[in-house]
Each structure stands twice: as structure tokens, then as C-alpha cells.
Design a protein around this motif. Structure first.
Motif, PDB file in Angstrom:
ATOM      1  N   HIS A 149      48.803 -13.736 -30.688  1.00 41.74           N
ATOM      2  CA  HIS A 149      49.277 -12.606 -31.494  1.00 41.74           C
ATOM      3  C   HIS A 149      49.801 -13.089 -32.848  1.00 41.74           C
ATOM      4  O   HIS A 149      49.503 -12.498 -33.890  1.00 41.74           O
ATOM      5  CB  HIS A 149      50.378 -11.837 -30.765  1.00 41.74           C
ATOM      6  CG  HIS A 149      49.955 -11.306 -29.440  1.00 41.74           C
ATOM      7  ND1 HIS A 149      50.857 -10.889 -28.480  1.00 41.74           N
ATOM      8  CD2 HIS A 149      48.724 -11.128 -28.888  1.00 41.74           C
ATOM      9  CE1 HIS A 149      50.208 -10.471 -27.419  1.00 41.74           C
ATOM     10  NE2 HIS A 149      48.909 -10.612 -27.638  1.00 41.74           N
ATOM     11  N   LYS A 150      50.579 -14.166 -32.822  1.00 43.99           N
ATOM     12  CA  LYS A 150      51.139 -14.720 -34.061  1.00 43.99           C
ATOM     13  C   LYS A 150      50.019 -15.088 -35.033  1.00 43.99           C
ATOM     14  O   LYS A 150      50.085 -14.749 -36.220  1.00 43.99           O
ATOM     15  CB  LYS A 150      52.000 -15.943 -33.750  1.00 43.99           C
ATOM     16  CG  LYS A 150      52.565 -16.636 -34.978  1.00 43.99           C
ATOM     17  CD  LYS A 150      53.300 -17.906 -34.619  1.00 43.99           C
ATOM     18  CE  LYS A 150      52.293 -18.974 -34.276  1.00 43.99           C
ATOM     19  NZ  LYS A 150      52.851 -20.281 -33.997  1.00 43.99           N
ATOM     20  N   LEU A 151      48.998 -15.756 -34.552  1.00 39.20           N
ATOM     21  CA  LEU A 151      47.888 -16.169 -35.421  1.00 39.20           C
ATOM     22  C   LEU A 151      47.147 -14.958 -36.006  1.00 39.20           C
ATOM     23  O   LEU A 151      46.756 -14.968 -37.178  1.00 39.20           O
ATOM     24  CB  LEU A 151      46.927 -17.070 -34.663  1.00 39.20           C
ATOM     25  CG  LEU A 151      47.470 -18.460 -34.323  1.00 39.20           C
ATOM     26  CD1 LEU A 151      46.480 -19.224 -33.443  1.00 39.20           C
ATOM     27  CD2 LEU A 151      47.783 -19.246 -35.580  1.00 39.20           C
ATOM     28  N   LEU A 152      46.963 -13.917 -35.209  1.00 36.59           N
ATOM     29  CA  LEU A 152      46.304 -12.719 -35.707  1.00 36.59           C
ATOM     30  C   LEU A 152      47.131 -12.034 -36.783  1.00 36.59           C
ATOM     31  O   LEU A 152      46.589 -11.581 -37.804  1.00 36.59           O
ATOM     32  CB  LEU A 152      46.002 -11.760 -34.555  1.00 36.59           C
ATOM     33  CG  LEU A 152      44.903 -12.207 -33.600  1.00 36.59           C
ATOM     34  CD1 LEU A 152      44.901 -11.354 -32.344  1.00 36.59           C
ATOM     35  CD2 LEU A 152      43.547 -12.163 -34.291  1.00 36.59           C
ATOM     36  N   PHE A 153      48.437 -11.977 -36.587  1.00 40.07           N
ATOM     37  CA  PHE A 153      49.308 -11.368 -37.603  1.00 40.07           C
ATOM     38  C   PHE A 153      49.293 -12.190 -38.895  1.00 40.07           C
ATOM     39  O   PHE A 153      49.289 -11.633 -39.992  1.00 40.07           O
ATOM     40  CB  PHE A 153      50.738 -11.225 -37.078  1.00 40.07           C
ATOM     41  CG  PHE A 153      50.901 -10.206 -35.978  1.00 40.07           C
ATOM     42  CD1 PHE A 153      50.158  -9.029 -35.937  1.00 40.07           C
ATOM     43  CD2 PHE A 153      51.822 -10.422 -34.954  1.00 40.07           C
ATOM     44  CE1 PHE A 153      50.323  -8.098 -34.924  1.00 40.07           C
ATOM     45  CE2 PHE A 153      51.990  -9.487 -33.934  1.00 40.07           C
ATOM     46  CZ  PHE A 153      51.239  -8.328 -33.920  1.00 40.07           C
ATOM     47  N   LYS A 154      49.256 -13.507 -38.767  1.00 38.07           N
ATOM     48  CA  LYS A 154      49.179 -14.365 -39.960  1.00 38.07           C
ATOM     49  C   LYS A 154      47.853 -14.163 -40.693  1.00 38.07           C
ATOM     50  O   LYS A 154      47.818 -14.113 -41.922  1.00 38.07           O
ATOM     51  CB  LYS A 154      49.365 -15.830 -39.578  1.00 38.07           C
ATOM     52  CG  LYS A 154      50.803 -16.201 -39.281  1.00 38.07           C
ATOM     53  CD  LYS A 154      50.918 -17.690 -39.012  1.00 38.07           C
ATOM     54  CE  LYS A 154      52.368 -18.109 -38.945  1.00 38.07           C
ATOM     55  NZ  LYS A 154      52.509 -19.569 -38.851  1.00 38.07           N
ATOM     56  N   LYS A 155      46.750 -14.078 -39.941  1.00 45.55           N
ATOM     57  CA  LYS A 155      45.442 -13.832 -40.562  1.00 45.55           C
ATOM     58  C   LYS A 155      45.447 -12.498 -41.301  1.00 45.55           C
ATOM     59  O   LYS A 155      44.874 -12.371 -42.389  1.00 45.55           O
ATOM     60  CB  LYS A 155      44.334 -13.826 -39.508  1.00 45.55           C
ATOM     61  CG  LYS A 155      43.920 -15.188 -39.019  1.00 45.55           C
ATOM     62  CD  LYS A 155      42.765 -15.044 -38.029  1.00 45.55           C
ATOM     63  CE  LYS A 155      42.302 -16.368 -37.505  1.00 45.55           C
ATOM     64  NZ  LYS A 155      41.163 -16.225 -36.561  1.00 45.55           N
ATOM     65  N   ALA A 156      46.092 -11.492 -40.707  1.00 46.06           N
ATOM     66  CA  ALA A 156      46.168 -10.179 -41.347  1.00 46.06           C
ATOM     67  C   ALA A 156      46.923 -10.267 -42.663  1.00 46.06           C
ATOM     68  O   ALA A 156      46.516  -9.665 -43.660  1.00 46.06           O
ATOM     69  CB  ALA A 156      46.834  -9.176 -40.404  1.00 46.06           C
ATOM     70  N   GLN A 157      47.994 -11.033 -42.693  1.00 44.05           N
ATOM     71  CA  GLN A 157      48.745 -11.213 -43.938  1.00 44.05           C
ATOM     72  C   GLN A 157      47.867 -11.854 -45.014  1.00 44.05           C
ATOM     73  O   GLN A 157      47.901 -11.442 -46.173  1.00 44.05           O
ATOM     74  CB  GLN A 157      49.971 -12.103 -43.705  1.00 44.05           C
ATOM     75  CG  GLN A 157      51.099 -11.426 -42.975  1.00 44.05           C
ATOM     76  CD  GLN A 157      52.255 -12.386 -42.755  1.00 44.05           C
ATOM     77  OE1 GLN A 157      52.078 -13.465 -42.189  1.00 44.05           O
ATOM     78  NE2 GLN A 157      53.422 -11.991 -43.209  1.00 44.05           N
TER      79      GLN A 157
END
Length: 183
Positions: A149-157
Motif C-alpha cells: 500500500h505504501k509503495l502504491l501511495f508513493k507512486k501516486a504522489q
């Protein structure tokens, strides 16, 4: 949008009853950095996100967090823990202040990254507090999902910062769905 599926994300087994550890697991059920806090925050952020792909991503992850909460509830019950309520391991009631109220998309996603980091740290700590091999496997699984989840949120940023077209955000949905198949 949401639907209920009876199977858990991951099987929950315990070696023996352990009411003390069950009490500790309440942190993940109704504590500040609990699955409930994460799901509530992501649903709120979803409601305030203009990009439809990010809304979908936040909704899917919020639903998964509710599934994690259900796993924690099953573990607490199997361990012989206290009746479930929205309190942490010290009996402090859950508080809406645990949910980030940011409205800026990058700020929301940063708060979501930070929530995942705090949850992972908590899982890592609790992993060391049990010798039950089944619980260790479950906690390891949950911690790994926090990392996804953390990696997906970072990619979204990153996509927001570079001004990517909305359709490019669909890759996040694909990545999320693939992560479920790799478990």
C-alpha cells in the motif's frame, strides 16, 4: 462499491490461547494506527480525491484494510481475548482525530504513506512479541501488505507531481490487483 466475501485474506490460526497477546492485538483493531483508522482515512480521502483512478485505488485499499481488521478480530477471538470494541490495548477509545483531514491530493497520499509506515512498525514490534508460528505468519503477511500500500501511495504522489494524465493512474490499479495475486 463494497461487497462482502466470506473468506479471509489470509487464514488465521493460533497455536494456543493467549489472552495477553490478544489484548496487544487490539492496537490493530481499534488503536491509533489500526486497520480501522486506515480504512476510515482512506475512505475519507477517497471521497475528496478528484482523480477517479485514485478514488478506486483508495476504495480497494480501504476494503482490504477492513479485511485485515476482520483477520485481527478472528485472531483476538481465537486467542481468547476480550470482547471486541473500538479501543486500543490500554482501553483508550478510538478517536476521529486519528483520521487525517487533509484535502490536498499529495498531502492526503503522504498521510496515507505515513499511516502505512506506522502500521508496519507496529506489526514489526508485535511480531517479536509472540512465539506462535501461525500468528507470526499472519503478522508477516499483514506487514507485507502495508508495504504494498505504501509503495502504491508513493507512486501516486509521483504521478501527480509529474502531471501525468489521469489514465496513467490506471497502472496503479493494475499493480494493486497484481499484488493480490502474488500473495
Amino acid at each position: 462499491m463494497f461487497s462482502y466475501s466470506k473468506p479471509l485474506f489470509y487464514p488465521v490460526q493460533v497455536e494456543a490461547r493467549d489472552p495477553v497477546f490478544a489484548q496487544i492485538l487490539l492496537e490493530h483493531y481499534g488503536g491509533k494506527d489500526s486497520e480501522y483508522s486506515a480504512a476510515t482515512q482512506y475512505l475519507n480521502h477517497r471521497s475528496n480525491m478528484s482523480n477517479r483512478y485514485l478514488r478506486d485505488l483508495l476504495g480497494m485499499i480501504a476494503a482490504e484494510e477492513m479485511g485485515h481488521m476482520e483477520m485481527i478480530a478472528v485472531a483476538i477471538n481465537k486467542l481468547g481475548g476480550p470482547p471486541l470494541s473500538f479501543v486500543d490495548s490500554q482501553g483508550i477509545p478510538w478517536n476521529i482525530c486519528y483520521v487525517d483531514q487533509t484535502l490536498d491530493p499529495i498531502g492526503m497520499l503522504q498521510a496515507d504513506v505515513e499511516a502505512e509506515v506506522r502500521a508496519r512498525i507496529l506489526y514489526n514490534h508485535h511480531f517479536t512479541m509472540t512465539n506462535d508460528p501461525w500468528l507470526k505468519k499472519m503478522i508477516h503477511f499483514l506487514g507485507c501488505r502495508e508495504d504494498v500500500h505504501k509503495l502504491l501511495f508513493k507512486k501516486a504522489q509521483i504521478l501527480i507531481r509529474k502531471g501525468a494524465p489521469p489514465e496513467q493512474f490506471n497502472e496503479l490499479i493494475i499493480d494493486y490487483k497484481m499484488s493480490l495475486k502474488n500473495n
